[in-house]
Design an enzyme around this catalytic site. Structure first.
Site, mmCIF file in Angstrom:
data_model
loop_
_atom_site.group_PDB
_atom_site.id
_atom_site.type_symbol
_atom_site.label_atom_id
_atom_site.label_comp_id
_atom_site.label_asym_id
_atom_site.label_seq_id
_atom_site.Cartn_x
_atom_site.Cartn_y
_atom_site.Cartn_z
ATOM 1 N N CYS A 53 -17.689 -22.782 -11.013
ATOM 2 C CA CYS A 53 -17.134 -23.451 -9.848
ATOM 3 C C CYS A 53 -17.030 -22.377 -8.782
ATOM 4 O O CYS A 53 -17.190 -21.193 -9.082
ATOM 5 C CB CYS A 53 -15.725 -23.962 -10.116
ATOM 6 S SG CYS A 53 -15.633 -25.152 -11.457
ATOM 7 N N ARG A 90 -22.554 -22.698 -6.579
ATOM 8 C CA ARG A 90 -21.873 -22.516 -7.860
ATOM 9 C C ARG A 90 -21.494 -23.845 -8.506
ATOM 10 O O ARG A 90 -20.946 -23.881 -9.610
ATOM 11 C CB ARG A 90 -20.613 -21.671 -7.679
ATOM 12 C CG ARG A 90 -20.897 -20.272 -7.151
ATOM 13 C CD ARG A 90 -19.617 -19.509 -7.025
ATOM 14 N NE ARG A 90 -18.933 -19.379 -8.299
ATOM 15 C CZ ARG A 90 -19.181 -18.459 -9.205
ATOM 16 N NH1 ARG A 90 -20.125 -17.567 -8.996
ATOM 17 N NH2 ARG A 90 -18.499 -18.417 -10.323
ATOM 18 N N TRP A 95 -18.139 -27.568 -10.688
ATOM 19 C CA TRP A 95 -19.272 -27.903 -11.541
ATOM 20 C C TRP A 95 -18.647 -28.383 -12.836
ATOM 21 O O TRP A 95 -18.029 -27.610 -13.558
ATOM 22 C CB TRP A 95 -20.142 -26.679 -11.779
ATOM 23 C CG TRP A 95 -21.413 -26.975 -12.502
ATOM 24 C CD1 TRP A 95 -22.488 -27.673 -12.028
ATOM 25 C CD2 TRP A 95 -21.756 -26.583 -13.833
ATOM 26 N NE1 TRP A 95 -23.465 -27.742 -12.986
ATOM 27 C CE2 TRP A 95 -23.051 -27.085 -14.097
ATOM 28 C CE3 TRP A 95 -21.110 -25.862 -14.828
ATOM 29 C CZ2 TRP A 95 -23.696 -26.885 -15.311
ATOM 30 C CZ3 TRP A 95 -21.750 -25.660 -16.035
ATOM 31 C CH2 TRP A 95 -23.039 -26.175 -16.272
ATOM 32 N N ASN A 104 -11.720 -21.662 -12.156
ATOM 33 C CA ASN A 104 -13.127 -21.574 -12.547
ATOM 34 C C ASN A 104 -13.163 -20.956 -13.931
ATOM 35 O O ASN A 104 -12.592 -19.899 -14.132
ATOM 36 C CB ASN A 104 -13.866 -20.685 -11.531
ATOM 37 C CG ASN A 104 -15.236 -20.224 -12.005
ATOM 38 O OD1 ASN A 104 -15.697 -19.171 -11.620
ATOM 39 N ND2 ASN A 104 -15.879 -20.988 -12.826
ATOM 40 N N GLY A 105 -13.798 -21.653 -14.878
ATOM 41 C CA GLY A 105 -13.862 -21.117 -16.238
ATOM 42 C C GLY A 105 -13.524 -22.201 -17.237
ATOM 43 O O GLY A 105 -13.617 -23.395 -16.932
ATOM 44 N N GLU A 143 -42.369 -19.439 -16.410
ATOM 45 C CA GLU A 143 -41.551 -19.438 -15.192
ATOM 46 C C GLU A 143 -42.078 -20.490 -14.206
ATOM 47 O O GLU A 143 -41.289 -21.179 -13.550
ATOM 48 C CB GLU A 143 -41.548 -18.025 -14.570
ATOM 49 C CG GLU A 143 -40.882 -17.904 -13.211
ATOM 50 C CD GLU A 143 -39.407 -18.329 -13.162
ATOM 51 O OE1 GLU A 143 -38.806 -18.579 -14.227
ATOM 52 O OE2 GLU A 143 -38.872 -18.432 -12.057
ATOM 53 N N LYS A 167 -39.798 -23.559 -12.826
ATOM 54 C CA LYS A 167 -39.560 -23.841 -11.403
ATOM 55 C C LYS A 167 -39.838 -25.312 -11.102
ATOM 56 O O LYS A 167 -39.071 -25.964 -10.418
ATOM 57 C CB LYS A 167 -40.453 -22.972 -10.491
ATOM 58 C CG LYS A 167 -40.090 -21.521 -10.372
ATOM 59 C CD LYS A 167 -38.860 -21.219 -9.556
ATOM 60 C CE LYS A 167 -37.589 -21.262 -10.336
ATOM 61 N NZ LYS A 167 -37.195 -20.235 -11.216
ATOM 62 N N GLU A 180 -37.174 -27.601 -12.662
ATOM 63 C CA GLU A 180 -35.861 -27.456 -12.029
ATOM 64 C C GLU A 180 -35.749 -28.217 -10.720
ATOM 65 O O GLU A 180 -34.740 -28.852 -10.461
ATOM 66 C CB GLU A 180 -35.576 -25.977 -11.733
ATOM 67 C CG GLU A 180 -35.164 -25.170 -12.935
ATOM 68 C CD GLU A 180 -34.906 -23.717 -12.562
ATOM 69 O OE1 GLU A 180 -33.904 -23.169 -13.018
ATOM 70 O OE2 GLU A 180 -35.713 -23.110 -11.819
ATOM 71 N N HIS A 197 -53.466 -25.416 -30.836
ATOM 72 C CA HIS A 197 -52.688 -25.754 -32.029
ATOM 73 C C HIS A 197 -51.705 -26.885 -31.789
ATOM 74 O O HIS A 197 -50.718 -27.001 -32.495
ATOM 75 C CB HIS A 197 -51.948 -24.507 -32.532
ATOM 76 C CG HIS A 197 -52.879 -23.394 -32.911
ATOM 77 N ND1 HIS A 197 -53.766 -23.489 -33.960
ATOM 78 C CD2 HIS A 197 -53.099 -22.181 -32.349
ATOM 79 C CE1 HIS A 197 -54.484 -22.378 -34.033
ATOM 80 N NE2 HIS A 197 -54.097 -21.564 -33.056
ATOM 81 N N LYS A 230 -26.125 -22.310 -10.118
ATOM 82 C CA LYS A 230 -26.731 -21.008 -9.901
ATOM 83 C C LYS A 230 -26.298 -20.008 -10.956
ATOM 84 O O LYS A 230 -27.081 -19.176 -11.405
ATOM 85 C CB LYS A 230 -26.317 -20.511 -8.511
ATOM 86 C CG LYS A 230 -26.885 -19.156 -8.140
ATOM 87 C CD LYS A 230 -28.342 -19.278 -7.826
ATOM 88 C CE LYS A 230 -28.992 -17.948 -7.547
ATOM 89 N NZ LYS A 230 -30.428 -18.031 -7.872
HETATM 90 C C1 G6P Z 1 -28.811 -20.488 -14.469
HETATM 91 C C2 G6P Z 1 -29.684 -20.643 -13.248
HETATM 92 C C3 G6P Z 1 -31.036 -19.990 -13.486
HETATM 93 C C4 G6P Z 1 -30.851 -18.546 -13.901
HETATM 94 C C5 G6P Z 1 -29.958 -18.425 -15.129
HETATM 95 C C6 G6P Z 1 -29.595 -16.986 -15.440
HETATM 96 O O1 G6P Z 1 -29.292 -21.278 -15.506
HETATM 97 O O2 G6P Z 1 -29.852 -22.017 -12.930
HETATM 98 O O3 G6P Z 1 -31.800 -20.040 -12.302
HETATM 99 O O4 G6P Z 1 -32.092 -17.970 -14.156
HETATM 100 O O5 G6P Z 1 -28.734 -19.123 -14.900
HETATM 101 O O6 G6P Z 1 -28.842 -16.473 -14.387
HETATM 102 P P1 G6P Z 1 -28.597 -14.931 -14.132
HETATM 103 O O7 G6P Z 1 -27.631 -14.895 -12.989
HETATM 104 O O8 G6P Z 1 -27.977 -14.394 -15.394
HETATM 105 O O9 G6P Z 1 -29.878 -14.289 -13.840
#
Ligand code: G6P
Length: 604
Positions: free
Chosen positions: A2, A27, A74, A100-101, A477, A481, A484, A500, A599
């Site tokens: 959050c 966040r 969140w 937050n937590g 990756e 992307k 996401e 396979h 994030k």
């Molecule tokens: C979340 C984000 C990702 C990110 C991951 C790790 O899942 O949505 O985009 O790669 O956390 O985050 P960090 O801050 O540890 O790189």
């Protein structure tokens, strides 16, 4: 996860809080709320939905006052509803709390509080904090918070206010909290961008710190009540750097920042003459017997790339894990193991816990981190900062490229230290690294081509991404992307593994993105492309500029400039970021705040 903000001073708190929350919306954005001390007393307005919903409500119901707290949520415990939104208040409305937590023992605390007559209005774990503080309160809010936290187990950044005390009281364990220092005013936030419009002087609270913040000053103590001195840090990020800079989305801005991010990451560290990299680490490379790389999400793919380079250049057996698996698999670690945690935010709880696991077993620790002052930076022996600047778009882009560059530098450095990489070999790699910012700039010029390809395929239901060796993480990756931000199902596979299983998926409806840049496995990748073609699949190839073969086989080709094969992922990931971006825009998705994601994930 959050976002938290707090303000006390001479401005109208509501404006500062909403402005701060806007910069923290990455966040979480399930609900938002503020509590402000108005002339009539402490007043709370909170709404489910994005911050804009709250901002609208505040136009109707103006809250004017010189101090208050704000929160963007969140959801973890309890759905994103109005009652579950923060701040949470006591029944008499005199105390308000944001959190937050996760309070791990909240159920037992809640039961006990209920038995003592407390009535709860939300399903959240956070609300127990308000009631606990109320119970402990005997005229000193700071003391009440301290006593309440003694009964709490879990992770928290928490801020409480009481309408009769002109102060914010706060504490943190695990979840981040930063104090911003002003003149006649002070601030609190989960992250630095919320503070930048007002101040650059900040204090990062450490685990177990409690703070009392008034207009005039800040007092920090530990849970036992002993005073603590914490360093005041001067932040060098500009506010502009933390904002969109003219681009329609943060993600696009961050993709375009990648050339200078690479300059930042590499610049000043490469020593082409000596054939080495200056990283300022206290590592004895010869004492290492193995490396464990731990991370989550995009950072995990950077870790996977790192494994290939560390083994290729430094010849150190390297394992790579997503942190949530690592932590519970009882890894074999000893004091000759180097545990590398990679994280943009430095706050991802899985990564932190994975790192702690390795540390508890005796590993030496290194963090590859973007956010200065983050929790991870304080838990590792060495930090290799990636210097990507603030990343706001939820889908990580520039941090990824900087992580790749950092892992490549580390591998060269360890390879030189152990004598497994020749000086000439290192020089060649460093010269190639020096070119990267310019090469990435060239790739960015391909955006119209990528946009055209996005137009062709944005209605597809599924995508497959293939790559081999160092380009396997690039494929993963690229698929991540796309998933996401466009919500299109995308799978990635090491290209050689396609036969396979996933080959059964291929038909004329499936676009297959193939990383087919020049390198030792180029021929093999060509065969994989043939296999896709033979089954009617549509191939979008990322190929080295000037390649004459691939245009004969693929429907679409995005050429990328030639670079050392071990560094190819750094240029090849860029068109994949752009492809995901263009498709998401065509589909009308919320690029910077995709659904269900956050994030920085500070819950397990
Ligand atoms: C979340 C984000 C990702 C990110 C991951 C790790 O899942 O949505 O985009 O790669 O956390 O985050 P960090 O801050 O540890 O790189």
């Amino acid at each position: 996860m959050c976002g938290i903000v707090g303000y006390i001073g001479f401005r109208n708190a509501t404006d500062v809080l909403i402005d701060g929350l806007r910069r923290l919306e990455y966040r979480g954005y399930d609900s938002a709320g503020v509590a402000v001390r108005t002339p009539e007393g402490l007043r709370v307005v909170k709404r489910s939905g994005k911050l804009s919903v709250l901002a609208e409500a505040l136009k109707e119901e103006r809250l004017e006052g010189p101090w208050g707290i704000g929160h963007t949520r969140w959801a973890t415990h309890g759905a994103p509803t109005d009652p579950n939104a923060h701040p949470h208040t006591t029944e008499d409305g005199r105390i308000a709390v944001i959190h937050n937590g996760i309070i791990e023992n909240y159920l037992e605390l809640k039961e006990a509080l209920r038995a003592r007559g407390h009535r709860f209005r939300s399903e959240t774990d956070s609300e127990v904090l308000a009631h606990l503080i109320e119970e402990k309160y005997q005229g000193d809010l700071f003391q009440a918070l301290r006593e309440a936290l003694m009964e709490v187990r879990g992770a928290y950044a928490v801020v409480a206010v009481h309408q009769d005390h002109e102060e914010l009281v706060a504490a943190r364990t695990v979840s981040p909290l930063v104090i911003g220092l002003g003149e006649g005013e002070n601030f609190l936030a989960s992250d630095v961008p919320a503070l930048l419009p007002y101040t650059r002087r900040v204090i990062f609270l450490h685990d177990g710190d409690l703070a009392r913040i008034t207009r005039e000053g800040v007092e920090i103590r530990d849970l036992e009540g002993n005073p603590l001195a914490r360093e005041v840090v001067e932040i060098d990020w500009t506010l502009e750097a933390a904002e969109k800079g003219g681009f329609p989305h943060y993600m696009l801005k961050e993709i375009y920042e990648q050339p200078w991010v690479l300059e930042n990451t590499l610049g000043g560290r490469l020593r082409e003459e000596e054939g080495d990299v200056e990283l300022g680490l206290g590592l004895d490379s010869k004492a290492l017997e193995r490396i464990h790389v731990i991370a989550c999400g995009t950072a995990a793919y950077a870790g996977w790339y790192g494994k290939y380079l560390l083994e290729a250049l430094a010849r150190i057996p390297t394992e790579w894990d997503v942190a949530s698996e690592y932590r519970y698999r009882d890894p074999v670690v000893d004091e000759r193991t180097l545990a590398i945690a990679i994280s943009q935010s430095g706050e991802t709880i899985d990564t932190l816990e994975g790192l702690r696991e390795a540390k508890a077993k005796g590993a030496r620790t290194l963090g590859v981190i973007n956010a200065k002052g983050s929790s991870l930076t304080r838990e590792v022996e060495d930090v290799l900062y990636i210097h990507a600047g603030p990343e706001i778009g939820v889908a990580s882009t520039k941090a990824y490229i900087a992580m790749l560059a950092a892992m490549a530098m580390l591998a060269v450095h360890l390879g030189r230290g152990r004598g497994t990489l020749s000086q000439e070999g290192a020089r060649e790699l460093l010269r190639e690294m020096r070119k990267l910012p310019r090469l990435v700039e060239e790739v960015l010029e391909k955006r119209p081509l990528v946009a055209h390809i996005a137009e062709k395929y944005h209605q597809a239901q599924d995508f497959l991404f293939l790559g081999r060796h160092v380009q396997a993480p690039t494929a993963y990756e690229g698929a991540l992307k796309l998933k996401e931000i466009s919500y299109i199902h995308a799978e990635a596979y090491p290209a050689g593994e396609m036969k396979h299983g996933p080959i059964a998926l291929i038909d004329e409806h499936l676009p297959v993105v193939v990383l087919a840049t020049r390198g030792p496995l180029y021929e093999k990748t060509l065969s994989n492309i043939q296999e896709v073609r033979a089954r009617g699949g549509k191939v979008i190839a990322i190929a080295t500029e000037g390649d004459g073969e691939i245009p004969k086989l693929a429907q679409d080709v995005i050429p990328v400039p030639e670079v050392h094969p071990l560094l190819a992922p750094i240029v090849s990931v860029v068109p994949l970021q752009l492809l995901a971006y263009e498709i998401a825009v065509l589909l009308g998705r919320d690029v910077d705040q995709p659904r269900n994601l956050a994030k920085s994930v500070t819950v397990e």
